[in-house]
Design a protein around this motif. Sequence first.
Motif, PDB file in Angstrom:
ATOM      1  N   THR A 122       0.845  -1.199   0.000  1.00 33.26           N
ATOM      2  CA  THR A 122       0.000   0.000   0.000  1.00 33.26           C
ATOM      3  C   THR A 122       0.884   1.254   0.000  1.00 33.26           C
ATOM      4  OG1 THR A 122      -1.793  -1.147   1.111  1.00 33.26           O
ATOM      5  CG2 THR A 122      -1.757   1.252   1.327  1.00 33.26           C
ATOM      6  N   GLN A 123       1.908   1.251   0.851  1.00 35.68           N
ATOM      7  CA  GLN A 123       2.828   2.399   0.887  1.00 35.68           C
ATOM      8  C   GLN A 123       3.570   2.540  -0.434  1.00 35.68           C
ATOM      9  OE1 GLN A 123       5.677   2.264   4.062  1.00 35.68           O
ATOM     10  NE2 GLN A 123       4.271   3.285   5.461  1.00 35.68           N
ATOM     11  N   THR A 124       4.045   1.419  -0.940  1.00 37.97           N
ATOM     12  CA  THR A 124       4.847   1.468  -2.167  1.00 37.97           C
ATOM     13  C   THR A 124       4.014   1.986  -3.348  1.00 37.97           C
ATOM     14  OG1 THR A 124       6.186  -0.361  -1.360  1.00 37.97           O
ATOM     15  CG2 THR A 124       6.287   0.073  -3.713  1.00 37.97           C
ATOM     16  N   LEU A 125       2.776   1.490  -3.457  1.00 37.91           N
ATOM     17  CA  LEU A 125       1.923   1.940  -4.565  1.00 37.91           C
ATOM     18  C   LEU A 125       1.519   3.407  -4.389  1.00 37.91           C
ATOM     19  CD1 LEU A 125      -0.285  -1.240  -5.123  1.00 37.91           C
ATOM     20  CD2 LEU A 125       1.738  -0.506  -6.424  1.00 37.91           C
ATOM     21  N   ALA A 126       1.349   3.828  -3.133  1.00 34.23           N
ATOM     22  CA  ALA A 126       1.031   5.242  -2.885  1.00 34.23           C
ATOM     23  C   ALA A 126       2.171   6.133  -3.377  1.00 34.23           C
ATOM     24  CB  ALA A 126       0.776   5.474  -1.398  1.00 34.23           C
ATOM     25  N   ALA A 127       3.399   5.692  -3.124  1.00 35.82           N
ATOM     26  CA  ALA A 127       4.558   6.450  -3.592  1.00 35.82           C
ATOM     27  C   ALA A 127       4.676   6.384  -5.114  1.00 35.82           C
ATOM     28  CB  ALA A 127       5.825   5.912  -2.932  1.00 35.82           C
ATOM     29  N   GLU A 128       4.393   5.209  -5.658  1.00 32.77           N
ATOM     30  CA  GLU A 128       4.475   5.003  -7.108  1.00 32.77           C
ATOM     31  C   GLU A 128       3.572   5.982  -7.865  1.00 32.77           C
ATOM     32  OE1 GLU A 128       6.171   2.196  -8.679  1.00 32.77           O
ATOM     33  OE2 GLU A 128       5.636   3.112 -10.589  1.00 32.77           O
ATOM     34  N   TRP A 129       2.368   6.152  -7.350  1.00 30.94           N
ATOM     35  CA  TRP A 129       1.362   6.895  -8.124  1.00 30.94           C
ATOM     36  C   TRP A 129       0.978   8.245  -7.520  1.00 30.94           C
ATOM     37  CZ3 TRP A 129      -1.382   1.601  -8.118  1.00 30.94           C
ATOM     38  CH2 TRP A 129      -0.925   0.824  -9.195  1.00 30.94           C
ATOM     39  N   GLY A 130       1.669   8.655  -6.449  1.00 30.99           N
ATOM     40  CA  GLY A 130       1.283   9.909  -5.793  1.00 30.99           C
ATOM     41  C   GLY A 130       1.324  11.111  -6.713  1.00 30.99           C
ATOM     42  N   ARG A 131       2.312  11.148  -7.595  1.00 31.09           N
ATOM     43  CA  ARG A 131       2.465  12.329  -8.455  1.00 31.09           C
ATOM     44  C   ARG A 131       1.462  12.351  -9.609  1.00 31.09           C
ATOM     45  NH1 ARG A 131       7.015  12.442  -5.655  1.00 31.09           N
ATOM     46  NH2 ARG A 131       8.522  14.132  -5.810  1.00 31.09           N
ATOM     47  N   VAL A 132       0.792  11.235  -9.846  1.00 31.28           N
ATOM     48  CA  VAL A 132      -0.216  11.223 -10.918  1.00 31.28           C
ATOM     49  C   VAL A 132      -1.633  11.130 -10.347  1.00 31.28           C
ATOM     50  CG1 VAL A 132       1.246  10.421 -12.794  1.00 31.28           C
ATOM     51  CG2 VAL A 132       0.175   8.738 -11.272  1.00 31.28           C
ATOM     52  N   GLY A 133      -1.787  11.499  -9.090  1.00 35.18           N
ATOM     53  CA  GLY A 133      -3.131  11.712  -8.551  1.00 35.18           C
ATOM     54  C   GLY A 133      -3.882  10.461  -8.144  1.00 35.18           C
ATOM     55  N   VAL A 134      -3.175   9.349  -7.957  1.00 34.67           N
ATOM     56  CA  VAL A 134      -3.849   8.121  -7.489  1.00 34.67           C
ATOM     57  C   VAL A 134      -3.454   7.898  -6.033  1.00 34.67           C
ATOM     58  CG1 VAL A 134      -4.153   5.638  -7.833  1.00 34.67           C
ATOM     59  CG2 VAL A 134      -3.790   7.148  -9.817  1.00 34.67           C
ATOM     60  N   ARG A 135      -4.452   7.868  -5.153  1.00 41.36           N
ATOM     61  CA  ARG A 135      -4.193   7.617  -3.724  1.00 41.36           C
ATOM     62  C   ARG A 135      -4.389   6.125  -3.431  1.00 41.36           C
ATOM     63  NH1 ARG A 135      -7.474   9.443  -0.199  1.00 41.36           N
ATOM     64  NH2 ARG A 135      -9.271   9.787  -1.545  1.00 41.36           N
TER      65      ARG A 135
END
Length: 257
Positions: free
Chosen positions: A157-170
């Motif tokens: 969950t943390q890793t995917l949040a970091a992966e997609w944070g800059r493209v607006g996916v929480r």
Amino acid sequence: MSTDGLVLVTGGSRGIGAATATLLADQGQRVVIVDIAPEPLVGTDAILWPAPFDVASEATVTAGIADIEAAHGPITGLVNAAGVFGKMHRIERVRMEQWDREVNIDLRGTFMVARGVGVRMAARRSGAIVNVASVAGMTSGPIHAYTAAKAGIIQITQTLAAEWGRVGVRVNAVSPGFTRTAMLEAGIASGALDKELLSRPSAMNRLVEPFEVAQAIVWLLSPKSSGVTGINLPVDAGFIAGSTWAAYGGLPEAPEA
Ligand SMILES: NC(=O)c1ccc[n+]([C@@H]2O[C@H](COP(=O)([O-])OP(=O)(O)OC[C@H]3O[C@@H](n4cnc5c(N)ncnc54)[C@H](O)[C@@H]3O)[C@@H](O)[C@H]2O)c1
């Protein structure tokens, strides 16, 4: 919450997934539920995806997500609620086929569905994903593969949040405590689980209700949590807070009202 778009709920035919899909649909949200054993949610407008959807099958996940978007439009919210409970065993009796089954469904399945949907959300530059982990992933217990799989969900969950944070996916997780689903009730009825023992360590001395987990999930999907990503929110009636008190003589009992 904003009711635009479409929310996909895995494991949506029963338990926490069903409670979440029901709450979302009752709030006017378009919802599609998928399940390995698909059954409609009577009395709601949640749409049942009729084909069996096994989150542990890469081919099913890849084709299923594409087919659901072709039929119903872009998925804007995802709830990964499909899962199986861990078998309780002494360590010597843990069967590795059972280990593989739990990890394949609970961890690998959650990752595959999150990736399949999240990549599409990232391309559209918006979306929210909630993974259902467990307090079992934050504590220890004689459910060896399950605790590891659930800890893994909190990590991805943390890793995917970091992966997609800059493209607006929480991407966030909830960690239910012992929740009064039909499966848990069956465990209690069979004698494998003891309601009193499950409830007593929690600060509130009770089980969690499925709709309480659903409310947290709906919040994490909604714009009301727009600044929140990468967290793991326990919904546990204070299980984590209370579970160490036995070492100090136990939690204080409420005085007679
Ligand atoms: N009930 C609890 O006490 C509790 C506590 C913490 C976490 N959880 C987690 O909550 C999630 C939901 O559990 P629940 O209590 O609602 O259980 P449940 O058995 O009531 O519901 C789980 C649903 O997932 C479906 N499912 C199982 N394997 C699947 C697969 N391979 N592909 C697609 N669907 C599949 C089942 O058919 C079922 O409809 C699980 O991840 C579970 O680990 C439950």
